[in-house]
Design a protein around this motif. Structure first.
Motif, PDB file in Angstrom:
ATOM      1  N   THR A 129       6.101  56.194  68.736  1.00  0.00           N
ATOM      2  CA  THR A 129       7.509  55.801  68.560  1.00  0.00           C
ATOM      3  C   THR A 129       7.893  54.583  69.405  1.00  0.00           C
ATOM      4  O   THR A 129       9.060  54.180  69.394  1.00  0.00           O
ATOM      5  N   ASP A 130       6.930  54.008  70.111  1.00  0.00           N
ATOM      6  CA  ASP A 130       7.214  52.877  70.988  1.00  0.00           C
ATOM      7  C   ASP A 130       7.279  51.591  70.150  1.00  0.00           C
ATOM      8  O   ASP A 130       6.248  51.025  69.773  1.00  0.00           O
ATOM      9  N   LEU A 131       8.490  51.135  69.843  1.00  0.00           N
ATOM     10  CA  LEU A 131       8.654  49.952  68.998  1.00  0.00           C
ATOM     11  C   LEU A 131       8.202  48.679  69.706  1.00  0.00           C
ATOM     12  O   LEU A 131       7.843  47.693  69.046  1.00  0.00           O
ATOM     13  N   LYS A 132       8.197  48.678  71.036  1.00  0.00           N
ATOM     14  CA  LYS A 132       7.707  47.505  71.761  1.00  0.00           C
ATOM     15  C   LYS A 132       6.222  47.275  71.464  1.00  0.00           C
ATOM     16  O   LYS A 132       5.784  46.140  71.274  1.00  0.00           O
ATOM     17  N   LEU A 133       5.467  48.363  71.380  1.00  0.00           N
ATOM     18  CA  LEU A 133       4.047  48.239  71.050  1.00  0.00           C
ATOM     19  C   LEU A 133       3.861  47.734  69.616  1.00  0.00           C
ATOM     20  O   LEU A 133       2.949  46.955  69.337  1.00  0.00           O
ATOM     21  N   VAL A 134       4.717  48.188  68.716  1.00  0.00           N
ATOM     22  CA  VAL A 134       4.647  47.695  67.328  1.00  0.00           C
ATOM     23  C   VAL A 134       4.879  46.190  67.303  1.00  0.00           C
ATOM     24  O   VAL A 134       4.195  45.449  66.592  1.00  0.00           O
ATOM     25  N   ASN A 135       5.860  45.712  68.075  1.00  0.00           N
ATOM     26  CA  ASN A 135       6.100  44.266  68.169  1.00  0.00           C
ATOM     27  C   ASN A 135       4.906  43.533  68.770  1.00  0.00           C
ATOM     28  O   ASN A 135       4.569  42.420  68.354  1.00  0.00           O
ATOM     29  N   ASP A 136       4.271  44.171  69.768  1.00  0.00           N
ATOM     30  CA  ASP A 136       3.095  43.556  70.395  1.00  0.00           C
ATOM     31  C   ASP A 136       1.934  43.425  69.417  1.00  0.00           C
ATOM     32  O   ASP A 136       1.084  42.553  69.570  1.00  0.00           O
ATOM     33  N   ILE A 137       1.901  44.296  68.411  1.00  0.00           N
ATOM     34  CA  ILE A 137       0.862  44.216  67.375  1.00  0.00           C
ATOM     35  C   ILE A 137       1.271  43.229  66.286  1.00  0.00           C
ATOM     36  O   ILE A 137       0.445  42.469  65.767  1.00  0.00           O
ATOM     37  N   PHE A 138       2.548  43.225  65.940  1.00  0.00           N
ATOM     38  CA  PHE A 138       3.044  42.368  64.863  1.00  0.00           C
ATOM     39  C   PHE A 138       2.853  40.883  65.196  1.00  0.00           C
ATOM     40  O   PHE A 138       2.408  40.101  64.339  1.00  0.00           O
ATOM     41  N   ARG A 139       3.186  40.485  66.439  1.00  0.00           N
ATOM     42  CA  ARG A 139       3.160  39.059  66.796  1.00  0.00           C
ATOM     43  C   ARG A 139       1.772  38.429  66.651  1.00  0.00           C
ATOM     44  O   ARG A 139       1.639  37.370  66.026  1.00  0.00           O
ATOM     45  N   PRO A 140       0.701  39.030  67.202  1.00  0.00           N
ATOM     46  CA  PRO A 140      -0.606  38.387  67.021  1.00  0.00           C
ATOM     47  C   PRO A 140      -1.070  38.366  65.572  1.00  0.00           C
ATOM     48  O   PRO A 140      -1.767  37.429  65.154  1.00  0.00           O
ATOM     49  N   PHE A 141      -0.712  39.386  64.780  1.00  0.00           N
ATOM     50  CA  PHE A 141      -1.053  39.339  63.356  1.00  0.00           C
ATOM     51  C   PHE A 141      -0.362  38.149  62.692  1.00  0.00           C
ATOM     52  O   PHE A 141      -0.960  37.443  61.864  1.00  0.00           O
ATOM     53  N   HIS A 142       0.916  37.927  63.061  1.00  0.00           N
ATOM     54  CA  HIS A 142       1.655  36.798  62.505  1.00  0.00           C
ATOM     55  C   HIS A 142       0.998  35.476  62.906  1.00  0.00           C
ATOM     56  O   HIS A 142       0.912  34.543  62.104  1.00  0.00           O
ATOM     57  N   THR A 143       0.518  35.407  64.142  1.00  0.00           N
ATOM     58  CA  THR A 143      -0.137  34.179  64.609  1.00  0.00           C
ATOM     59  C   THR A 143      -1.440  33.934  63.868  1.00  0.00           C
ATOM     60  O   THR A 143      -1.740  32.807  63.456  1.00  0.00           O
ATOM     61  N   VAL A 144      -2.248  34.979  63.695  1.00  0.00           N
ATOM     62  CA  VAL A 144      -3.517  34.840  62.961  1.00  0.00           C
ATOM     63  C   VAL A 144      -3.241  34.384  61.530  1.00  0.00           C
ATOM     64  O   VAL A 144      -3.926  33.503  60.996  1.00  0.00           O
ATOM     65  N   LYS A 145      -2.207  34.962  60.915  1.00  0.00           N
ATOM     66  CA  LYS A 145      -1.854  34.565  59.550  1.00  0.00           C
ATOM     67  C   LYS A 145      -1.459  33.084  59.497  1.00  0.00           C
ATOM     68  O   LYS A 145      -1.922  32.334  58.635  1.00  0.00           O
ATOM     69  N   GLY A 146      -0.608  32.663  60.435  1.00  0.00           N
ATOM     70  CA  GLY A 146      -0.162  31.269  60.439  1.00  0.00           C
ATOM     71  C   GLY A 146      -1.303  30.304  60.696  1.00  0.00           C
ATOM     72  O   GLY A 146      -1.408  29.251  60.042  1.00  0.00           O
ATOM     73  N   ASN A 147      -2.186  30.642  61.650  1.00  0.00           N
ATOM     74  CA  ASN A 147      -3.322  29.765  61.951  1.00  0.00           C
ATOM     75  C   ASN A 147      -4.265  29.645  60.762  1.00  0.00           C
ATOM     76  O   ASN A 147      -4.784  28.569  60.459  1.00  0.00           O
TER      77      ASN A 147
END
Length: 580
Positions: free
Chosen positions: A55-73
């Motif tokens: 239920t820790d949404l901060k951890l979900v954000n910590d996972i979302f951001r690098p996925f977004h970066t890999v996608k953009g790169n």
């Protein structure tokens, strides 16, 4: 994202088109691979934490951001297969962080499998770009995307008419996108990625500079010069020492990433064996040489498998023994006395000393009637082909894993010790040098020759009395140290050195150890402690027993670095003919 866009490239033309930018700009491609590996490692560590706190949404954000970066790169390089796959996972994570879809065991398993697949694809990008055969992951990719789409479909309402579900979103900021000018233009950039080959060359050149400075400092002509020149030489020495220390520090990396790999491995194995296990990490920020970290991964993997398969009991057995049904596996690292100490400890059943002894006698490794301590018996688990397993499984039972552990640790000039309590768990302690480029050693003199023995291999040194040296048919073969006898090896005879002392009692005996065994080396004298830069002796000397490499000493002469394991193998083949 439309299904028609998800079909991976199948023809050489399409593959070439997708990797056109990747091939055209090798520097940018290399940066993408390095960045993607870092981000995927971060994602894996965060998703394992999320599994414990779903239920820790901060951890979900910590996972979302690098996925977004890999996608953009990947989008900047035109690698659409990675971009679209990452976008699908990103969509699921976006729903989770907005509270529309919880991250349960199924979602976490899918994300972990997706990370594994992306790691494989990224690792094989250079081979794929060069036209070499690579792993076909198209079926796995389609299967994962279909399963993720099913989860997304349950959490989202049908899209408005005319809108395409899953269409790539436009990021509100380009700070996560890959910019080929980012490093050069960002004045606040605190780190710069450097090719490891350039770094290794720099370390080698600094090592040569240190040797040249030491030779210069001991030049007799300069030692007779005036005080002003000596002061300047002392300043050069200080600068050289600082340069060497800073250069070696550039090769140091934290052990965190390796530990995170072990956490993932332990998680998967605990599920496979149905043995609940918590992994506790300590000292993740401990730094050691990059090459040491690279070669440490395999030994740790074998030891984690060994702990989960053999050491930790099933939950029912643990409960019957009044233990918690969830086992604890502890990985720790720390600096101790100039070395790195890595420990793997479990609270399992401990080593069965009697079973190891019986198995050793059955295999002929241990002779009947040989008096051995528990610590010496435990060392036999590292023998090739040695196993107490009753049956062979896909992970253990062939007696290979722990043998690999010891060979790899010894290749790093390290040692491994075992502490085990029956029913109370086992701790494997690995002691490693900080770096492979420099060895901290004790300088030995034999005749006019010089040898260096690694400090960690030395237990003690002393000048023996004639009555401490035991002879057989007039040849010195053993030396008594308190209430124990150790095999004796005279370096002067082993290497045929003229001018070596003929009477052992007139020289010095150095007691060293390797693989739990001890050996006494007879030398003329101890010349002090010294850090030396290791140099390879080349293929011609590869088969020479007892020598691990060479070093240029402060006086400009060559000193051979001794290999205690190789010297152990010479015991019995070279009986000392010198007198006591």
């Amino acid at each position: 994202m439309a299904d028609s866009k998800r079909i991976p490239p199948t023809t050489p033309f399409e593959v070439d088109q997708e990797l056109a930018t990747f091939v055209a700009d090798p520097e940018l491609a290399g940066m993408f691979i390095a960045d993607a590996a870092d981000h995927l490692g971060t994602i894996e560590a965060s998703i394992l934490k999320l599994e414990a706190s779903p239920t820790d949404l901060k951890l979900v954000n910590d996972i979302f951001r690098p996925f977004h970066t890999v996608k953009g790169n990947a989008g900047v390089l035109g690698i659409t297969s990675i971009q679209e796959f990452a976008h699908t996972i990103e969509t699921l994570l976006d729903l989770a962080r907005s509270g529309k879809h919880p991250m349960g065991p199924r979602e976490i398993d899918l994300v972990l499998k997706s990370v594994d697949l992306l790691k494989l694809v990224v690792d094989e990008l250079p081979a794929r770009a060069a036209g070499h055969p690579v792993t076909d992951v198209s079926d796995r990719r389609r299967e994962l995307m279909t399963r993720i789409d099913e989860l997304i479909g349950r959490a989202t309402a049908p899209p408005p008419q005319g809108a395409m579900r899953g269409a790539p979103t436009v990021p509100t900021s380009r700070e996560d996108d890959f910019d080929r000018t980012k490093i050069s233009r960002d004045e606040t950039q605190s780190t710069v990625k450097v090719d490891t080959r350039k770094l290794d060359n720099l370390v080698d050149m600094v090592g040569e500079l240190v040797v040249a400075q030491a030779i210069l400092a001991q030049d007799p002509a300069l030692l007779r010069s005036d005080d002003r020149l000596n002061r300047r030489l002392a300043q050069v020495k200080r600068i050289t020492s600082d340069l060497q220390r800073d250069t070696m520090a550039m090769r140091m990396v934290p052990i965190r990433q390796t530990f995170q790999k072990m956490v993932r491995l332990a998680r998967d194995l605990s599920r496979k064996f149905d043995k609940p296990c918590n992994v506790v990490l300590a000292g993740e920020d401990t730094e050691l040489d990059r090459k040491v970290v690279e070669h440490l991964t395999d030994p740790l993997m074998h030891m984690i498998r060994n702990a989960l398969d053999h050491g930790i009991e099933p939950a029912a057995v643990r409960q019957a023994a009044a233990k918690s049904p969830t086992a604890e596996l502890r990985l720790s690292a720390c600096h101790r006395a100039g070395f790195i100490v890595v420990e793997i400890a479990d609270d399992g059943a401990g080593l069965d000393t009697d079973a190891i002894l019986a198995r050793g006698r059955e295999q002929g490794v241990i002779a009947e009637g040989t008096p051995l301590s528990a610590a010496e018996i435990h060392q036999f688990i590292f023998q090739p082909g040695f196993s107490t397993a009753q049956r062979v499984t896909e992970l253990s039972g062939r007696g290979v894993g722990m043998d690999v552990v010891r060979r790899n640790i010894e290749a790093l000039r390290g040692r491994i010790d075992i502490q085990s309590v029956r029913g109370g768990g086992t701790t494997f302690s690995i002691q490693l040098p900080l770096t492979l480029a420099i060895v901290d050693g004790i300088l030995l003199g034999v005749g006019s020759d010089r040898f260096v023995i690694p400090t960690f291999a030395v237990q003690e040194s002393f000048r023996p009395l004639p009555e401490q040296v035991q002879t057989l048919q007039g040849r010195a073969c053993m030396v008594q140290v308190r209430d124990r006898l150790f095999p004796l090896l005279h370096l002067g005879e082993v290497f045929g050195i003229a001018g070596a002392r003929q009477r052992i009692s007139e020289g010095t005996v150095v007691v060293c150890q390797d693989r739990g065994r001890c050996l006494a080396l007879a030398v003329d004298e101890l010349l002090g402690k010294q850090e030396v830069v290791i140099k390879s002796l080349g293929e011609m000397f590869r088969t020479v027993r007892g020598v691990a490499g060479g070093a240029i000493l402060g006086d400009g002469r060559i000193g051979l670095i001794l290999d205690t394991g190789g010297l152990m193998a010479l015991v019995g083949k070279t009986a000392s003919r010198v007198a006591a």
